[in-house]
Design a protein around this motif. Structure first.
Motif, PDB file in Angstrom:
ATOM      1  N   VAL A 100       0.864  -1.175   0.000  1.00 17.51           N
ATOM      2  CA  VAL A 100       0.000   0.000   0.000  1.00 17.51           C
ATOM      3  C   VAL A 100       0.902   1.228   0.000  1.00 17.51           C
ATOM      4  O   VAL A 100       1.636   1.466   0.956  1.00 17.51           O
ATOM      5  CB  VAL A 100      -0.929   0.016   1.224  1.00 17.51           C
ATOM      6  CG1 VAL A 100      -1.796   1.258   1.209  1.00 17.51           C
ATOM      7  CG2 VAL A 100      -1.791  -1.235   1.242  1.00 17.51           C
ATOM      8  N   LEU A 101       0.885   1.976  -1.096  1.00 21.00           N
ATOM      9  CA  LEU A 101       1.755   3.134  -1.247  1.00 21.00           C
ATOM     10  C   LEU A 101       0.932   4.416  -1.291  1.00 21.00           C
ATOM     11  O   LEU A 101      -0.257   4.403  -1.612  1.00 21.00           O
ATOM     12  CB  LEU A 101       2.570   3.006  -2.541  1.00 21.00           C
ATOM     13  CG  LEU A 101       3.376   1.715  -2.711  1.00 21.00           C
ATOM     14  CD1 LEU A 101       4.006   1.669  -4.105  1.00 21.00           C
ATOM     15  CD2 LEU A 101       4.439   1.598  -1.638  1.00 21.00           C
ATOM     16  N   LYS A 102       1.591   5.509  -0.981  1.00 21.84           N
ATOM     17  CA  LYS A 102       0.926   6.814  -1.066  1.00 21.84           C
ATOM     18  C   LYS A 102       1.116   7.349  -2.484  1.00 21.84           C
ATOM     19  O   LYS A 102       1.898   8.283  -2.729  1.00 21.84           O
ATOM     20  CB  LYS A 102       1.520   7.758  -0.028  1.00 21.84           C
ATOM     21  CG  LYS A 102       1.241   7.330   1.413  1.00 21.84           C
ATOM     22  CD  LYS A 102       1.868   8.278   2.418  1.00 21.84           C
ATOM     23  CE  LYS A 102       1.564   7.836   3.839  1.00 21.84           C
ATOM     24  NZ  LYS A 102       2.204   8.725   4.844  1.00 21.84           N
ATOM     25  N   ASP A 103       0.407   6.723  -3.421  1.00 23.78           N
ATOM     26  CA  ASP A 103       0.587   7.074  -4.827  1.00 23.78           C
ATOM     27  C   ASP A 103      -0.703   7.562  -5.477  1.00 23.78           C
ATOM     28  O   ASP A 103      -0.783   7.666  -6.703  1.00 23.78           O
ATOM     29  CB  ASP A 103       1.117   5.864  -5.594  1.00 23.78           C
ATOM     30  CG  ASP A 103       0.223   4.638  -5.444  1.00 23.78           C
ATOM     31  OD1 ASP A 103      -0.830   4.745  -4.773  1.00 23.78           O
ATOM     32  OD2 ASP A 103       0.573   3.579  -5.991  1.00 23.78           O
ATOM     33  N   GLY A 104      -1.711   7.862  -4.661  1.00 26.09           N
ATOM     34  CA  GLY A 104      -2.967   8.364  -5.208  1.00 26.09           C
ATOM     35  C   GLY A 104      -3.921   7.288  -5.667  1.00 26.09           C
ATOM     36  O   GLY A 104      -5.044   7.589  -6.082  1.00 26.09           O
ATOM     37  N   GLY A 105      -3.505   6.027  -5.606  1.00 25.70           N
ATOM     38  CA  GLY A 105      -4.386   4.934  -6.005  1.00 25.70           C
ATOM     39  C   GLY A 105      -5.453   4.671  -4.961  1.00 25.70           C
ATOM     40  O   GLY A 105      -5.348   5.094  -3.803  1.00 25.70           O
ATOM     41  N   LEU A 106      -6.519   3.969  -5.377  1.00 26.76           N
ATOM     42  CA  LEU A 106      -7.580   3.560  -4.448  1.00 26.76           C
ATOM     43  C   LEU A 106      -7.340   2.100  -4.064  1.00 26.76           C
ATOM     44  O   LEU A 106      -7.214   1.235  -4.933  1.00 26.76           O
ATOM     45  CB  LEU A 106      -8.952   3.708  -5.105  1.00 26.76           C
ATOM     46  CG  LEU A 106      -9.414   5.131  -5.399  1.00 26.76           C
ATOM     47  CD1 LEU A 106     -10.727   5.094  -6.176  1.00 26.76           C
ATOM     48  CD2 LEU A 106      -9.598   5.913  -4.102  1.00 26.76           C
ATOM     49  N   TYR A 107      -7.253   1.817  -2.773  1.00 28.56           N
ATOM     50  CA  TYR A 107      -6.962   0.476  -2.280  1.00 28.56           C
ATOM     51  C   TYR A 107      -8.185  -0.102  -1.569  1.00 28.56           C
ATOM     52  O   TYR A 107      -8.879   0.604  -0.816  1.00 28.56           O
ATOM     53  CB  TYR A 107      -5.776   0.506  -1.320  1.00 28.56           C
ATOM     54  CG  TYR A 107      -4.460   0.831  -1.982  1.00 28.56           C
ATOM     55  CD1 TYR A 107      -3.599  -0.168  -2.414  1.00 28.56           C
ATOM     56  CD2 TYR A 107      -4.070   2.155  -2.175  1.00 28.56           C
ATOM     57  CE1 TYR A 107      -2.380   0.124  -3.017  1.00 28.56           C
ATOM     58  CE2 TYR A 107      -2.863   2.462  -2.777  1.00 28.56           C
ATOM     59  CZ  TYR A 107      -2.026   1.442  -3.196  1.00 28.56           C
ATOM     60  OH  TYR A 107      -0.830   1.754  -3.788  1.00 28.56           O
ATOM     61  N   PHE A 108      -8.432  -1.376  -1.801  1.00 27.41           N
ATOM     62  CA  PHE A 108      -9.539  -2.084  -1.147  1.00 27.41           C
ATOM     63  C   PHE A 108      -8.986  -3.375  -0.545  1.00 27.41           C
ATOM     64  O   PHE A 108      -8.284  -4.135  -1.205  1.00 27.41           O
ATOM     65  CB  PHE A 108     -10.634  -2.409  -2.160  1.00 27.41           C
ATOM     66  CG  PHE A 108     -11.153  -1.204  -2.916  1.00 27.41           C
ATOM     67  CD1 PHE A 108     -12.118  -0.385  -2.364  1.00 27.41           C
ATOM     68  CD2 PHE A 108     -10.640  -0.882  -4.169  1.00 27.41           C
ATOM     69  CE1 PHE A 108     -12.581   0.726  -3.058  1.00 27.41           C
ATOM     70  CE2 PHE A 108     -11.089   0.224  -4.862  1.00 27.41           C
ATOM     71  CZ  PHE A 108     -12.066   1.032  -4.309  1.00 27.41           C
ATOM     72  N   GLY A 109      -9.341  -3.629   0.684  1.00 28.64           N
ATOM     73  CA  GLY A 109      -8.858  -4.835   1.342  1.00 28.64           C
ATOM     74  C   GLY A 109      -8.455  -4.516   2.764  1.00 28.64           C
ATOM     75  O   GLY A 109      -8.893  -3.512   3.331  1.00 28.64           O
ATOM     76  N   PRO A 110      -7.571  -5.345   3.341  1.00 29.80           N
ATOM     77  CA  PRO A 110      -6.906  -6.494   2.727  1.00 29.80           C
ATOM     78  C   PRO A 110      -7.830  -7.698   2.608  1.00 29.80           C
ATOM     79  O   PRO A 110      -8.828  -7.795   3.304  1.00 29.80           O
ATOM     80  CB  PRO A 110      -5.753  -6.787   3.688  1.00 29.80           C
ATOM     81  CG  PRO A 110      -6.258  -6.320   5.004  1.00 29.80           C
ATOM     82  CD  PRO A 110      -7.115  -5.130   4.725  1.00 29.80           C
ATOM     83  N   PHE A 111      -7.454  -8.635   1.729  1.00 27.64           N
ATOM     84  CA  PHE A 111      -8.178  -9.883   1.554  1.00 27.64           C
ATOM     85  C   PHE A 111      -7.452 -10.990   2.314  1.00 27.64           C
ATOM     86  O   PHE A 111      -6.238 -10.927   2.514  1.00 27.64           O
ATOM     87  CB  PHE A 111      -8.256 -10.246   0.064  1.00 27.64           C
ATOM     88  CG  PHE A 111      -9.154  -9.345  -0.721  1.00 27.64           C
ATOM     89  CD1 PHE A 111     -10.465  -9.706  -0.986  1.00 27.64           C
ATOM     90  CD2 PHE A 111      -8.704  -8.114  -1.180  1.00 27.64           C
ATOM     91  CE1 PHE A 111     -11.309  -8.867  -1.709  1.00 27.64           C
ATOM     92  CE2 PHE A 111      -9.528  -7.262  -1.888  1.00 27.64           C
ATOM     93  CZ  PHE A 111     -10.842  -7.638  -2.150  1.00 27.64           C
ATOM     94  N   PRO A 112      -8.182 -12.005   2.748  1.00 27.84           N
ATOM     95  CA  PRO A 112      -7.544 -13.055   3.556  1.00 27.84           C
ATOM     96  C   PRO A 112      -6.491 -13.842   2.795  1.00 27.84           C
ATOM     97  O   PRO A 112      -5.581 -14.381   3.394  1.00 27.84           O
ATOM     98  CB  PRO A 112      -8.709 -13.950   3.991  1.00 27.84           C
ATOM     99  CG  PRO A 112      -9.839 -13.613   3.081  1.00 27.84           C
ATOM    100  CD  PRO A 112      -9.637 -12.201   2.637  1.00 27.84           C
ATOM    101  N   ASN A 113      -6.604 -13.918   1.462  1.00 24.64           N
ATOM    102  CA  ASN A 113      -5.600 -14.637   0.676  1.00 24.64           C
ATOM    103  C   ASN A 113      -5.696 -14.181  -0.781  1.00 24.64           C
ATOM    104  O   ASN A 113      -6.618 -13.449  -1.165  1.00 24.64           O
ATOM    105  CB  ASN A 113      -5.780 -16.162   0.787  1.00 24.64           C
ATOM    106  CG  ASN A 113      -7.209 -16.580   0.481  1.00 24.64           C
ATOM    107  OD1 ASN A 113      -7.724 -16.299  -0.598  1.00 24.64           O
ATOM    108  ND2 ASN A 113      -7.858 -17.231   1.438  1.00 24.64           N
ATOM    109  N   VAL A 114      -4.741 -14.634  -1.586  1.00 17.38           N
ATOM    110  CA  VAL A 114      -4.688 -14.220  -2.992  1.00 17.38           C
ATOM    111  C   VAL A 114      -5.888 -14.741  -3.768  1.00 17.38           C
ATOM    112  O   VAL A 114      -6.414 -14.067  -4.660  1.00 17.38           O
ATOM    113  CB  VAL A 114      -3.371 -14.702  -3.633  1.00 17.38           C
ATOM    114  CG1 VAL A 114      -3.375 -14.422  -5.135  1.00 17.38           C
ATOM    115  CG2 VAL A 114      -2.175 -14.015  -2.985  1.00 17.38           C
ATOM    116  N   ASN A 115      -6.353 -15.944  -3.415  1.00 14.73           N
ATOM    117  CA  ASN A 115      -7.499 -16.512  -4.136  1.00 14.73           C
ATOM    118  C   ASN A 115      -8.739 -15.635  -3.983  1.00 14.73           C
ATOM    119  O   ASN A 115      -9.495 -15.410  -4.945  1.00 14.73           O
ATOM    120  CB  ASN A 115      -7.795 -17.923  -3.622  1.00 14.73           C
ATOM    121  CG  ASN A 115      -6.739 -18.925  -4.059  1.00 14.73           C
ATOM    122  OD1 ASN A 115      -6.056 -18.709  -5.051  1.00 14.73           O
ATOM    123  ND2 ASN A 115      -6.592 -20.000  -3.313  1.00 14.73           N
TER     124      ASN A 115
END
Length: 604
Positions: free
Chosen positions: A131-146
């Protein structure tokens, strides 16, 4: 906030200077910086009252770890701030900048995956672990990659953004199946992107009714057209929403999007546990455990840890944070502008207690591992010292020899400190003064070389010397130590049985077998030392033998002298690699063409 003062002068241990500074410390909030003799910042802390906190380091008794820190403090500086909040922010910034060795290190643990909408002209929905401070929108975290991948695939189908690379010149495959917005085929207006992003945000906020309605309509339309595979795909997407997203939203109505912190403190160790709750799933992070070196109360360390958790590691801020009551909730709320609460009952209280329980279990497990390690090392050398009737065996040097029919004779020495191998002080020896296989003379040479050098360099001598062998090796070592060097270092021999396994220990001075319980820690320790010194000597012998074989074959070639052989050895490492080399490869090393040809002809 006052400006940060730093001096370029090297500080010196001056107790009177420290006492003078202690006398004029202010009763104000701020940060303090502890420095060592090299003027390096070794610890940064904050305090509501600088006078009381800093004085506490130099008054009264401390535990072992804090005593170690204080023993290295040669100078300190303070920075006054306007509030405790400013002090906490400054402390975080100073720790990030200087990374003091005695401050808690926030290690990068395993990060859970997030979905991110990139901030660019044609945004994408991607999976990321950072998670970076790059202006993107982040959703999560998810319990796993699947889980993250399944959600990403669903959103690609329903609310597609760009899926292809930026350099595509025509519409990609995903555009033709409705899973890419098609920016490589035609320009997309910002309003269209914004509408898709708004729908994705609504989806993550639990508003899934619109997407379900849309999918049902598509499923019925596909069925009417007899496109049953497409209809089944829409049905599966609906099932995923109903069984995963909606279920989680219902589960998480009382405590969705929370981070829960709790800790357990015992014997100078702090164990901090973090639960990250998203969409009803508890994402348990590995406990962070640290020895504490400061005079801070543990709850103050935890307050700092929580602040650094979000500022240094860029975790997404939750809607609320749960902490134990003694954490400074007010200052955390001021910094992050989210509610910081201590629930007294209900599900949230249970989560807080569960978090503390996990922190305690992690620390208990740590102590058990430390205890087992202590029994395996410290207790083992204590037992060994008792068996040999010597004061201590904390510093041990052990020797073994290796040769084949008296050729390529070498010795290896391993070192154990407090029952643990000290590999940086291992040493290798080539036998220089003895021809053939002579264990007694080999031992004398190595013992003479090793301890003559230690005496000459005025370095510490070992508490015990262990020889991998019996009476011959111990007598040889004792002869050199006593009669040539005037040393009285205890010597013992590690005797093997006919299966080349550790069998007994022989006292090198009494020349008597020492009774050892084969199930004792001391016996197991002797086994480990004997196996390690044997491995080290054998590996060195193989290395020497390989180099000698390498050299002997090259020496038989006309025009190859020591200098050329050394060049080839350093560059190619083995005869096999020289054999595979080209004429030009050899010429590149400065070898003449005729000699290079002879080398390749000989080896090939």
């Amino acid at each position: 906030m006052t400006k940060e003062p730093f001096s370029n002068e090297i500080s010196t241990p001056n107790k009177a200077q420290i006492e003078k500074k202690l006398a004029i410390l202010p009763d104000l909030p701020g940060c303090y910086l502890m420095k060592n003799a090299q003027n390096e910042i070794i610890y940064v802390g904050k305090a509501k009252n600088l006078k009381n906190r800093v004085r506490s380091y130099f008054r009264g008794a401390h535990d072992t770890k804090t005593t170690k820190l204080v023993s290295e403090i040669h100078y300190f500086e303070t920075i006054v701030t306007n509030s405790n909040k400013e002090a906490l922010i400054l402390e975080i910034n100073l720790i990030q900048k200087y990374k003091p060795i005695y401050n808690i290190k926030l290690k990068d643990g395993t990060m859970y995956p997030y979905l991110k909408i990139t901030r660019e002209k044609d945004p994408q929905l991607i999976i990321t672990n950072k998670v970076l401070k790059d202006g993107g929108l982040y959703f999560g975290p998810f319990p796993n990659v699947n889980a993250a991948t399944s959600t990403q695939q669903l959103l690609h189908k329903v609310y597609p953004l760009r899926r292809c690379g930026k350099n595509e010149k025509r519409a990609c495959f995903y555009y033709h199946i409705g899973q890419c917005i098609g920016c490589c085929d035609h320009p997309i207006q910002p309003e269209i992107y914004q509408a898709q992003i708004t729908n994705i945000k609504r989806f993550f906020n639990g508003d899934v009714s619109a997407i379900k309605t849309e999918l049902k309509q598509k499923m019925l339309s596909a069925a009417e057209k007899l496109e049953f595979e497409q209809a089944a795909d829409y049905r599966d997407q609906i099932d995923y929403i109903e069984t995963t997203v909606e279920k989680q939203h219902i589960m998480s109505q009382d405590y969705d999007n929370l981070d829960v912190f709790n800790y357990y403190y015992d014997r100078g160790w702090l164990s901090i546990q973090v639960f990250m709750l998203r969409q009803g799933s508890i994402l348990k992070r590995k406990a962070a455990m640290y020895p504490t070196y400061s005079e801070k109360a543990p709850e103050e360390e935890v307050t700092t840890y929580i602040a650094r958790f979000y500022t240094e590691q860029n975790h997404i801020m939750p809607k609320a944070i749960l902490t134990p009551s003694d954490v400074d909730k007010k200052v955390l709320e001021e910094i992050f502008n989210v509610p910081v609460q201590t629930p007294l009952r209900g599900k949230k209280r249970s989560l807080l207690e569960l978090c503390e329980k996990n922190a305690k279990l992690s620390l208990d497990e740590k102590f058990r591992l430390i205890e087992l390690s202590t029994r395996k090392t410290i207790k083992a050398v204590e037992e060994l010292a008792d068996l040999l009737n010597i004061p201590q065996a904390n510093y041990i040097e052990s020797f073994d020899h290796s040769n084949i029919h008296g050729t390529h004779s070498v010795s290896g020495m391993v070192v154990y400190q407090e029952g643990k191998p000290d590999r940086k002080n291992y040493r290798k020896y080539k036998i220089k003064t003895v021809e053939g296989s002579n264990e007694f003379a080999h031992t004398q040479e190595i013992i003479r070389r090793r301890y003559t050098r230690l005496l000459k360099e005025n370095k510490a001598l070992p508490d015990l010397i262990l020889m991998d062998g019996g009476i011959i090796q111990t007598r040889a070592a004792r002869d050199v130590l006593e009669n040539e060097l005037g040393l009285a270092i205890p010597v013992a021999g590690m005797v093997k049985n006919d299966k080349h396994k550790t069998a007994a220990l022989i006292d090198g001075y009494k020349e008597e077998m020492v009774e050892m319980n084969p199930h004792s820690q001391a016996f197991h320790f002797i086994q480990r030392v004997q196996e390690e010194v044997h491995r080290y000597a054998i590996s060195y012998h193989r290395q020497v033998r390989s180099k000698n074989q390498f050299g002997s074959q090259l020496d038989s070639i006309e025009g190859v002298g020591p200098a050329t052989r050394t060049k080839l050895l350093k560059h190619f490492k083995s005869l096999h690699k020289i054999k595979e080399a080209s004429l030009e490869d050899l010429r590149a090393l400065g070898i003449t063409r005729p000699v290079a040809k002879r080398i390749l002809n000989k080896l090939q």
